[in-house]
Write a protein that holds these residues in place. Structure first.
Motif: not given
Length: 163
Positions: A48-67
């Motif tokens: 997860e730490e490597a995954f987090a580092a990868h996401l931080a290098t990208l323009l990442t968007l999230v869709v929430e369903a009821d929060g």
């Protein structure tokens, strides 16, 4: 009724996004990839730490369903959808469409004339339905297993062009 909301990725999202990634691969890709291939693919978020580092290098968007995160996507180099995953419970309910609409608009606003993605066999019909054309077939080796995908490309409408 579920309400969906688009927002930017936050570092606290990592565990939920990793779970969405794993669940989407395991459940939604079952018709296109065997169990060993899906297990190898899911290892991409095991650290997860490597995954987090990868996401931080990208323009990442999230869709929430009821929060709660229901899906996520990331724009890489302002012209490539590098990630697009939806939790199986929210599949085919507009989450991927919302994410792609946003990334395509952002790419166009940043000057991209085209947008590409390396679509899994599972995602290829979704992208084809959005006007993406197949460019080439690819083979990726993950954890000793071969995974096929297809590079697809779409021409973007210039910003401000209503046609």
């Amino acid at each position: 009724m579920t309400t969906y909301k688009l927002r930017p990725y936050l570092p606290r999202d990592v565990p939920a996004l990793a779970a969405i990634f794993q669940d989407a691969v395991e459940e939604l890709a079952a018709d296109d990839y065997d169990a060993d291939q899906r297990a190898a693919w899911a290892t991409a978020v095991a650290d997860e730490e490597a995954f987090a580092a990868h996401l931080a290098t990208l323009l990442t968007l999230v869709v929430e369903a009821d929060g709660v995160p229901a899906g996520f996507a990331a724009l890489e180099d302002n012209a490539m959808i590098g990630l697009l995953y939806v939790h199986p419970r929210h599949a085919r309910k507009g989450v991927a469409t919302t994410l792609c609409d946003a990334l395509e608009k952002l790419a166009a606003a940043r000057g991209a004339k085209t947008i590409t993605t390396d679509a899994s066999d599972t995602a290829q019909p979704f992208f084809a339905g959005r006007g993406y054309q197949p460019m080439r077939r690819n083979t990726v080796i993950r954890d000793g297993h071969w995974l096929g995908n297809t590079t697809m490309q779409k021409t973007l409408q210039p910003q401000g062009d209503a046609s």
